[in-house]
Design a protein around this motif. Structure first.
Motif, PDB file in Angstrom:
ATOM      1  N   THR A  46       0.819  -1.205   0.000  1.00 41.28           N
ATOM      2  CA  THR A  46       0.000   0.000   0.000  1.00 41.28           C
ATOM      3  C   THR A  46       0.852   1.253   0.000  1.00 41.28           C
ATOM      4  OG1 THR A  46      -1.737  -1.166   1.203  1.00 41.28           O
ATOM      5  CG2 THR A  46      -1.815   1.225   1.242  1.00 41.28           C
ATOM      6  N   ASN A  54      -0.189   7.000  -6.330  1.00 42.72           N
ATOM      7  CA  ASN A  54      -1.560   6.483  -6.283  1.00 42.72           C
ATOM      8  C   ASN A  54      -2.183   6.731  -4.923  1.00 42.72           C
ATOM      9  OD1 ASN A  54      -1.624   4.938  -8.923  1.00 42.72           O
ATOM     10  ND2 ASN A  54       0.146   4.001  -7.950  1.00 42.72           N
ATOM     11  N   LYS A  55      -3.416   7.203  -4.912  1.00 42.17           N
ATOM     12  CA  LYS A  55      -4.139   7.319  -3.651  1.00 42.17           C
ATOM     13  C   LYS A  55      -4.521   5.933  -3.148  1.00 42.17           C
ATOM     14  CE  LYS A  55      -6.150  11.915  -3.697  1.00 42.17           C
ATOM     15  NZ  LYS A  55      -7.378  12.677  -3.352  1.00 42.17           N
ATOM     16  N   PRO A  57      -7.266   3.498  -1.731  1.00 43.47           N
ATOM     17  CA  PRO A  57      -8.710   3.342  -1.531  1.00 43.47           C
ATOM     18  C   PRO A  57      -9.009   2.928  -0.092  1.00 43.47           C
ATOM     19  CG  PRO A  57      -7.943   2.112  -3.462  1.00 43.47           C
ATOM     20  CD  PRO A  57      -6.730   2.526  -2.696  1.00 43.47           C
ATOM     21  N   LEU A  83      -5.587   9.570   0.750  1.00 47.36           N
ATOM     22  CA  LEU A  83      -6.672   8.602   0.839  1.00 47.36           C
ATOM     23  C   LEU A  83      -7.818   8.927  -0.113  1.00 47.36           C
ATOM     24  CD1 LEU A  83      -6.792   8.265   4.730  1.00 47.36           C
ATOM     25  CD2 LEU A  83      -5.444   6.935   3.089  1.00 47.36           C
ATOM     26  N   ASP A  84      -8.347   7.882  -0.722  1.00 50.46           N
ATOM     27  CA  ASP A  84      -9.514   7.963  -1.592  1.00 50.46           C
ATOM     28  C   ASP A  84     -10.650   7.250  -0.867  1.00 50.46           C
ATOM     29  OD1 ASP A  84     -11.427   7.881  -3.573  1.00 50.46           O
ATOM     30  OD2 ASP A  84     -10.322   6.502  -4.891  1.00 50.46           O
ATOM     31  N   ARG A  86     -13.777   5.555  -0.414  1.00 51.40           N
ATOM     32  CA  ARG A  86     -14.735   4.896  -1.303  1.00 51.40           C
ATOM     33  C   ARG A  86     -16.079   4.640  -0.628  1.00 51.40           C
ATOM     34  NH1 ARG A  86     -11.781   2.044  -5.392  1.00 51.40           N
ATOM     35  NH2 ARG A  86     -10.086   3.435  -6.030  1.00 51.40           N
ATOM     36  N   THR A 156     -17.582  -2.956  -2.681  1.00 52.07           N
ATOM     37  CA  THR A 156     -16.558  -1.918  -2.828  1.00 52.07           C
ATOM     38  C   THR A 156     -15.175  -2.537  -2.944  1.00 52.07           C
ATOM     39  OG1 THR A 156     -17.913  -0.338  -1.575  1.00 52.07           O
ATOM     40  CG2 THR A 156     -15.557   0.142  -1.754  1.00 52.07           C
ATOM     41  N   SER A 160     -12.857  -2.787  -6.692  1.00 59.47           N
ATOM     42  CA  SER A 160     -11.695  -1.907  -6.714  1.00 59.47           C
ATOM     43  C   SER A 160     -10.543  -2.554  -7.479  1.00 59.47           C
ATOM     44  CB  SER A 160     -11.237  -1.576  -5.292  1.00 59.47           C
ATOM     45  OG  SER A 160     -10.073  -0.768  -5.317  1.00 59.47           O
ATOM     46  N   ASP A 162      -7.538  -1.484  -7.186  1.00 60.19           N
ATOM     47  CA  ASP A 162      -6.418  -1.391  -6.253  1.00 60.19           C
ATOM     48  C   ASP A 162      -6.842  -1.947  -4.898  1.00 60.19           C
ATOM     49  OD1 ASP A 162      -4.698  -0.071  -8.070  1.00 60.19           O
ATOM     50  OD2 ASP A 162      -5.680   1.834  -7.626  1.00 60.19           O
ATOM     51  N   VAL A 164      -7.812  -2.340  -1.136  1.00 61.95           N
ATOM     52  CA  VAL A 164      -8.567  -1.436  -0.268  1.00 61.95           C
ATOM     53  C   VAL A 164      -8.067  -1.579   1.167  1.00 61.95           C
ATOM     54  CG1 VAL A 164     -10.856  -0.912   0.669  1.00 61.95           C
ATOM     55  CG2 VAL A 164     -10.600  -1.524  -1.748  1.00 61.95           C
TER      56      VAL A 164
END
Length: 355
Positions: A46, A54-55, A57, A83-84, A86, A156, A160, A162, A164
């Protein structure tokens, strides 16, 4: 039957086969192409993606509306550009109240693009921030509100591209139910939580006690630790001594940055109703303990804390203990490298703009 992580690895083929047959997954089938277990994402994976631009998720699973630290953590989360977000899933019952609180807060700070999900379990009841929520109901929310948090968490994670990060800052029945329905979510997620008290209790003092997030969901957390994914937690050993006072607190409370006014309104309403504090702090001069902020930080950085992998078990009273025989390996933030630096970081984030 509850498996240890070591047992899971030894019997992984049988577990996956039964999942493929629908024994565990119910409405969330694992496709044949997924029959080989993929390596589960780790903090190293991560953070490496973050360094590449990359953010991360994130699903935020929260018992918002009980202790005020969840509201501090929510605002901090929204101001972390790493952070994204979701999904925000309310957990540990009181589903309508907690979700309405989240929905109103996100509306006030213009973040209604974030989907919400209502806790599994009882939906009725209210708690300490109900005066701020007032007559607002999550049905008024302009964004998406999922009725089933476990379903929303599964979808979710599986949708994704990516991995999570699940940031969980309350009891975790949502997570246990998600794992029960579809254990394959572990292949695309890792768990970061605010749970436990390993060497000290509240306020950084002995004795070790059953920490509230553990005590309120012993079996769900046991299932979460036993699942085949990386688990990291901040126990009371680190998060139990984080607060803001003096000039740090003043910078936040006097700030006109988005969300701070709503945070302080919630804090004052909460203080009027909370019953477990022996001495209530002055909302003009200091915060309460901000346990949950540390778990949010651990979603993207561990630079301020010292991590140890410890074999943890949970007894029937909710005590989280080091257990070399039966414990599950959990990465634990056990000490601070730079607590003052961390508090300065938190202040700067809270008074910044939205991410």
């Amino acid at each position: 039957m509850q498996l240890s992580r070591r047992q899971f690895h030894r019997g992984s083929a049988a577990v996956v086969a039964s999942a493929l047959a629908g024994e565990y997954c119910h409405d969330y089938p694992v496709h044949a192409a997924e029959s080989t277990l993929k390596p589960c994402p780790t903090h190293e994976d991560t953070f490496g993606r973050l360094k590449s631009g990359n953010k991360i998720p994130v699903i935020f699973d929260t018992d918002l509306g009980g202790d005020i630290d969840d509201t501090w953590a929510l605002l901090y989360l929204l101001k972390c550009p790493e952070l994204d977000v979701r999904l925000i899933a309310t957990d540990a019952g009181l589903g309508d109240y907690r979700t309405s609180l989240a929905a109103k807060f996100l509306t006030e700070v213009s973040r209604t693009e974030i989907p919400l999900a209502i806790s599994v379990g009882p939906k009725g009841g209210r708690s300490n921030q109900q005066d701020w929520v007032g007559d607002y109901h999550h049905a008024e929310y302009e964004g998406i509100v999922h009725e089933d948090a476990a379903d929303a968490i599964i979808r979710t994670i599986k949708e994704s591209s990516d991995p999570v990060t699940l940031v969980c800052v309350g009891a975790v029945p949502n997570i246990a139910e998600s794992l029960r329905r579809d254990p394959s979510i572990c292949q695309n997620a890792r768990f970061v939580g605010m749970h436990g008290a390993i060497r000290v209790g509240y306020g950084g003092h002995a004795p070790v006690v059953p920490e509230a997030n553990v005590r309120n969901g012993i079996e769900p957390l046991r299932d979460t630790f036993a699942a085949r994914w990386e688990c990291s937690v901040t126990p009371l050993d680190t998060c139990g001594i984080v607060d803001l006072a003096g000039e740090r607190y003043a910078k936040v409370s006097r700030s006109d940055s988005v969300g701070v006014k709503e945070l302080m309104e919630n804090y004052r309403h909460w203080l009027n109703r909370v019953s477990w504090l022996k001495v209530k702090p002055d909302p003009k001069s200091r915060s309460t303990t901000l346990f949950d902020l540390v778990a949010v930080t651990m979603a993207f950085s561990e630079e301020w804390m010292e991590m140890q992998t410890l074999p943890l078990s949970i007894d029937d009273k909710g005590i989280t203990a080091i257990d070399e025989t039966n414990g599950q390996p959990v990465r634990c933030a056990m000490a601070w490298k730079d607590l003052d630096g961390y508090k300065d970081h938190v202040v700067e984030r809270l008074i910044s703009g939205m991410a």
